[in-house]
Write a protein that holds these residues in place. Structure first.
Motif, short mmCIF file in Angstrom:
data_model
loop_
_atom_site.label_atom_id
_atom_site.label_comp_id
_atom_site.label_asym_id
_atom_site.label_seq_id
_atom_site.Cartn_x
_atom_site.Cartn_y
_atom_site.Cartn_z
N TRP A 128 0.85 -1.20 0.00
CA TRP A 128 0.00 0.00 0.00
C TRP A 128 0.89 1.25 0.00
N ILE A 129 1.90 1.26 0.88
CA ILE A 129 2.82 2.40 0.92
C ILE A 129 3.50 2.56 -0.44
N ALA A 130 3.93 1.44 -1.03
CA ALA A 130 4.60 1.50 -2.34
C ALA A 130 3.67 2.12 -3.38
N ARG A 131 2.38 1.76 -3.32
CA ARG A 131 1.42 2.34 -4.27
C ARG A 131 1.28 3.84 -4.06
N LEU A 132 1.26 4.25 -2.77
CA LEU A 132 1.14 5.68 -2.49
C LEU A 132 2.38 6.43 -2.99
#
Lengths: 220, 807
Positions: free
Chosen positions: A97-101
């Protein structure tokens, strides 16, 4: 977008109701004290098993701010993780999720006292970030100017017709901004606490967060 | 003298030497020394405690081997110390080699350790200290020889979670000491059977002994020259009359319903005390040292009067009290009777008591209560099954003492009266909560609190958890309190405590009362409120709360019947005139109708709903109505509930109340509403703290920097959002529906009312609504109004400070 505009060292900034700071000139979104992984850390150390939804709630709110602002730069102002082990123990789902953000933007992790080392996550790790005329760091330094910091989790209380209203708050004077904590499992330090009262100039303003951010003379 | 079976002759000789006789109920208790469970109901002063201990003394007289023989549990620390003094005298005079010690939160750690290594014959303690004792690994050894447990003032414990915790502890003790016999000592109660069921090991029988209740009390309303005020709880008008009564009696106890009222009354009493009579104040918010000083002075007979709250309700032996004054409406007939029992501690002397209504509505309530006392009609609401948050704590305590088997623990738990009907699924849910947090998201498999061992038993994963759990044992939930101290450069003297929300509302220069003195708020420093002395100024009212009682259904009905009379010859003239005025300005509430008043006051609109449904139901009504008002844009700001009415304030007036009160709409709103309101959050905080989800005390010191801790509201909101089926939310909902919500009483009220709602619009506060403005416990409503106010106040403050948007 609901926010309160002000100027620091010539930079036009906006205090968002969510507790994030927006610098439109650079399309920069700054958040402080996310304390991701806090519930995990407490359980690991033999404490209570708190509802393990704090990280996802914090990321949810951050995702909303990112979508609204379409930020190009994200600065996490330190204490992004409750400790380094918490960063490592982040479930795969939340790492992704962090990587997507992070995708498509510059992402800066400023080191905090809770997360002093480098992290195994994307983005740049810095002790502080100078971006003229401002400097982003975790803990405010007395005497600094144009400084954006966090660390203290400031909150402020005002009384209106017999009702005390307490909210996380930005503290702003002509030298610095101290951001409220953005993380879900965070408490606050009153603006009248000596640590904050001594740091801020007498004419400092507290901007209370909420649906409509409101500036008031900083309660002391 | 008739033949005494169970008591050795030396006891009869000793009694005779005191000029006493063994009371029949004391003898009856001695005769039943072997029974597994006995409940004694006796009035205060009836030698109840001696009745509980006689069998112990008799057994120890014949077999004084060193071992823990009898455990005495009382709700008050002070009571344990008091009983130790009272027991020590006969034991010494009889020359019995019996060791008696007390053990409470105040006992030094060194003595506590020694008590575990070498227990006394008789240990006097509290439910919390007992729970703590049971959390040690050596509990089986300490309690192995235990013969008897005496639960004093069990009627008081039975009303709270402290009683549930105690009964779980007794179940544990019974396993450690299978021959354990249980004795309960109770004041007069409406349903002795219910207490007996709590006390006995389920399904053992429990015999109930009733002592002679003694003569009827001498009880009346205090005559005052000055009229009671229209509103307020201070009872300042009664000061001269109360002083006169103090002079006429040896020692007077002056009871108040809240600490704030006790403080105000004491302050006024002291100002009028021209003869310098020794008068003291005693309540639970005062610093311990100050309380102990008062207790000691009282025991020495140096005080003529004590202004107090519930802390002195219980059976402390205060010696020469010959008058009880109850200031404020008694709310509950049973509690009134028990308070009255404090006077004239000698058996067979009538208790003398005076009621002092603080305002005119309370005159009505006092008259109704007096009628109920004369009719000997006690009231009381039955309690539901044992709460699960207490069970969660019990499971954690069991884990502290060592690995446990879940099946065995379940079998033990259901022998405790309150948990006799506990389904296994509920037990398992509590166990899962203790082990993993019980979340839908299984996040703590690595960091479980309790782990299952290879042998199938459960144990704590991290030994550090033991200390944290022990530090948070107990079910007493005061809302967060902050210590109040004199500013350090003036000595830093501790004065007592105030509630956090009260402290948060203070600004430097505000004055309030604490411990009978006016102080000036200076600053908040490391969780301590710093104040300076400020003798000259009128105080702002200290709104920290004492126990709030709810008027019982029975008393509410008596009041409505009284109001329905065409005139009121039994009421003082001023009150009768006030009722007449209310009838003239508005109207009087009636059975079978619902009166609603609407009026503006101090820049706010008000709505007053006279439901007479009891405080909790009126509170729920307030929550439901403010939600409906928010929906229709009336911008409610908050409300306060009393036993008879709910007062709501906001920015807009209400003209048509009927749609607000549709039962279906109210019920439909209930669930969604339950999620977001302040009462639920308060209930959640209490349940989550008891269950061990929130740790109030942490190793090291209490946290100083507030940024380190965060509000329980955040946990509540997070669970609502991501895990609405979680056990803690279920416990919160059930508890709120049963106690704080009491939706059933709203349904009953609306069913009785049908559509008969009377809205009266007046230009100002009505006589009946006025007292509500001084009620404590106001519940704020977070909604549109708060944003409006915040914007208004922010721009005012900025303008006043000459500040513009940017610094």
């Amino acid at each position: 977008m609901k926010g309160h505009d002000f100027t620091l060292a010539g930079a036009r900034l906006t205090a968002l109701g969510s507790g994030a700071l927006w610098w439109s000139e650079h399309r920069l979104l700054c958040v402080s004290d996310l304390h991701l992984g806090k519930s995990e850390r407490i359980a690991r150390r033999g404490g209570a098993t708190l509802p393990p939804y704090d990280t996802r709630d914090t990321l949810n709110r951050l995702a909303v701010d990112l979508a609204r602002t379409e930020a190009r730069i994200v600065v996490c102002l330190g204490d992004s993780f409750d400790d380094l082990d918490a960063a490592e123990a982040l479930p795969e789902e939340e790492r992704l999720w962090i990587a997507r953000l992070q995708a498509g933007r510059r992402w800066v992790w400023i080191e905090g006292n809770h997360d002093p080392g480098p992290l195994d996550l994307g983005g740049t790790h810095l002790a502080e970030l100078p971006l003229a005329p401002l400097t982003f760091r975790h803990i405010a330094r007395p005497g600094a100017a144009g400084e954006i910091s966090g660390h203290y989790h400031p909150k402020a209380t005002i009384r209106a017709r017999g009702r005390a209203i307490t909210r996380p708050a930005f503290l702003v004077d002509r030298d610095r901004v101290i951001l409220p904590a953005y993380g879900t499992y965070t408490g606050g330090l009153h603006s009248h606490d000596a640590a904050l009262a001594e740091l801020m100039r007498p004419e400092a303003v507290a901007i209370l967060t909420g649906p409509r951010p409101q500036p008031v003379p900083m309660p002391r | 003298m008739k033949a005494m079976t169970a008591l050795p002759q030396m006891f009869h000789d000793w009694f005779a030497a005191q000029g006493w006789q063994v009371h029949p109920h004391q003898q009856a208790m001695a005769d039943r020394a072997g029974a597994p469970a006995t409940l004694l109901i006796a009035p205060t002063g009836g030698g109840k405690t001696m009745a509980g201990f006689l069998p112990t003394l008799a057994e120890l007289a014949t077999d004084p081997r060193p071992r823990l023989h009898t455990l005495y549990v009382s709700p008050l620390k002070a009571l344990a110390a008091d009983i130790r003094r009272n027991l020590t005298r006969p034991v010494q005079e009889l020359g019995l080699p019996i060791r008696i010690e007390d053990r409470t939160g105040d006992t030094p750690a060194s003595r506590k350790r020694r008590q575990r290594a070498d227990p006394p014959h008789i240990l006097l303690t509290t439910p919390e200290s007992l729970a703590l004792l049971l959390s040690y690994e050596d509990a089986p050894r300490v309690f192995a020889g235990l013969q008897r447990v005496v639960v004093d003032e069990i009627h008081a414990l039975a009303e709270s979670k402290r009683g549930d915790q105690l009964m779980l502890a007794l179940a544990r003790l019974q396993t450690l000491a299978p021959g354990l016999r249980r004795v309960g000592l109770s004041a007069t109660v409406e349903d002795p059977q219910a207490i007996a069921r709590l006390l006995a090991r389920h399904p053992d029988p429990c015999e109930i002994l009733q002592a002679d209740p003694g003569p009827a009390p001498d009880i009346a309303m205090l005559e005052t020259e000055e009229l009671p005020p229209w509103s307020g709880g201070g009872a300042g008008h009664a000061i001269p009359a109360v002083l006169r009564e103090i002079r006429r009696h040896r020692t007077t106890l002056i009871f108040h319903n809240t600490r704030a009222q006790a403080e105000i009354f004491f302050h006024k009493l002291w100002q009028a005390n021209d003869d310098g009579l020794p008068i003291a104040i005693h309540h639970g918010s005062l610093d311990r040292e100050r309380r102990e000083r008062v207790e000691a002075a009282m025991l020495r007979g140096e005080l003529r009067a004590i202004v107090c709250t519930g802390t002195l309700d219980l059976g402390l032996d205060w010696g020469d009290v010959d008058l009880i004054i109850q200031v404020g409406a008694p709310k509950n007939v049973k509690r009134l009777v028990q308070r009255i029992g404090r006077a004239n501690h000698r058996y067979n002397a009538p208790s003398k008591a005076l009621l002092v209504p603080a305002n005119r509505f309370e005159v009505v309530e006092c008259v109704a209560a007096l009628e109920a006392v004369r009719a000997n009609a006690l009231d009381g609401e039955p309690r539901g099954p044992g709460p699960l948050d207490v069970l969660c704590q019990h499971i954690l305590i069991a884990a502290c003492s060592g690995p446990f088997d879940a099946d065995a623990l379940y079998r033990e738990v259901i022998t405790a009266g309150p948990y006799a009907d506990l389904p296994r699924t509920d037990f398992d849910a509590c166990l899962d909560f203790c082990a993993t947090g019980g979340y839908a998201l299984r996040a703590y498999d690595r960091w479980q609190r309790l782990q299952r061992r290879a042998d199938g038993r459960w144990q704590l994963r991290d030994p550090r958890a033991v200390q944290r759990i022990r530090m948070n044992i107990g079910t007493i939930q005061d809302s967060d309190r902050l210590k109040v101290r004199m500013r350090r450069n003036r000595g830093g003297k501790p004065l007592g405590e105030v509630e956090e929300y009260f402290a948060a509302s203070l600004t430097p220069g505000d004055t309030f009362l604490i411990g009978g003195q006016v102080v000036r708020y200076e600053s908040l420093r490391e969780m301590t409120v710093e104040v300076t002395r400020d003798p000259g100024r009128k105080p702002r009212i200290a709104t920290f709360m004492g126990t709030k009682f709810a008027t019982s259904t029975q008393l509410s009905e008596r009041i409505l019947d009284l109001l329905a009379q065409p005139d009121w010859p039994q009421l003082p003239r001023h009150t009768a005139e006030w009722l007449a005025l209310q009838r003239e300005m508005s109207r009087l509430p009636e059975r079978g109708r619902l009166l609603i008043e609407s009026f503006p006051h101090e820049r706010r609109e008000h709505l007053c709903v006279y439901g007479f449904a009891g405080r909790n139901a009126q509170q729920t009504l307030g929550l439901l109505l403010t939600k409906r008002l928010e929906e229709i844009g009336a911008a409610p700001l908050g409300f306060v509930a009393t036993d008879y009415a709910t007062l709501i304030w906001g920015l807009e007036a209400v003209t048509d109340p009927a749609p607000l009160f549709e039962l279906t709409a109210l019920r439909a709103g209930l669930d969604g509403w339950l999620a977001g309101n302040a009462v639920m959050k308060r209930t959640f905080r209490s349940a989550a703290t008891i269950a061990g989800l929130i740790e109030r005390n942490l190793p090291g010191n209490r946290k100083t920097g507030r940024q380190a801790t965060f509000s329980s509201d955040i946990l509540y909101d997070t669970l609502q959002k991501y895990d609405p089926g979680h056990l803690m939310l279920r416990i919160t909902r059930e508890e709120a529906m049963r106690g704080l919500v009491d939706f059933g009483r709203i349904e009953d009220m609306l069913a009785r009312v049908g559509g008969r709602i009377d809205l009266v619009r007046t230009g100002r506060v009505t006589p009946f609504a006025a007292p509500l403005f001084l009620e404590v416990g106001k519940v704020p409503v977070a909604g549109a109004a708060e944003e409006r106010l915040l914007a208004e106040e922010a721009s005012r403050l900025m303008a006043a400070a000459g500040l513009h948007d940017a610094p």
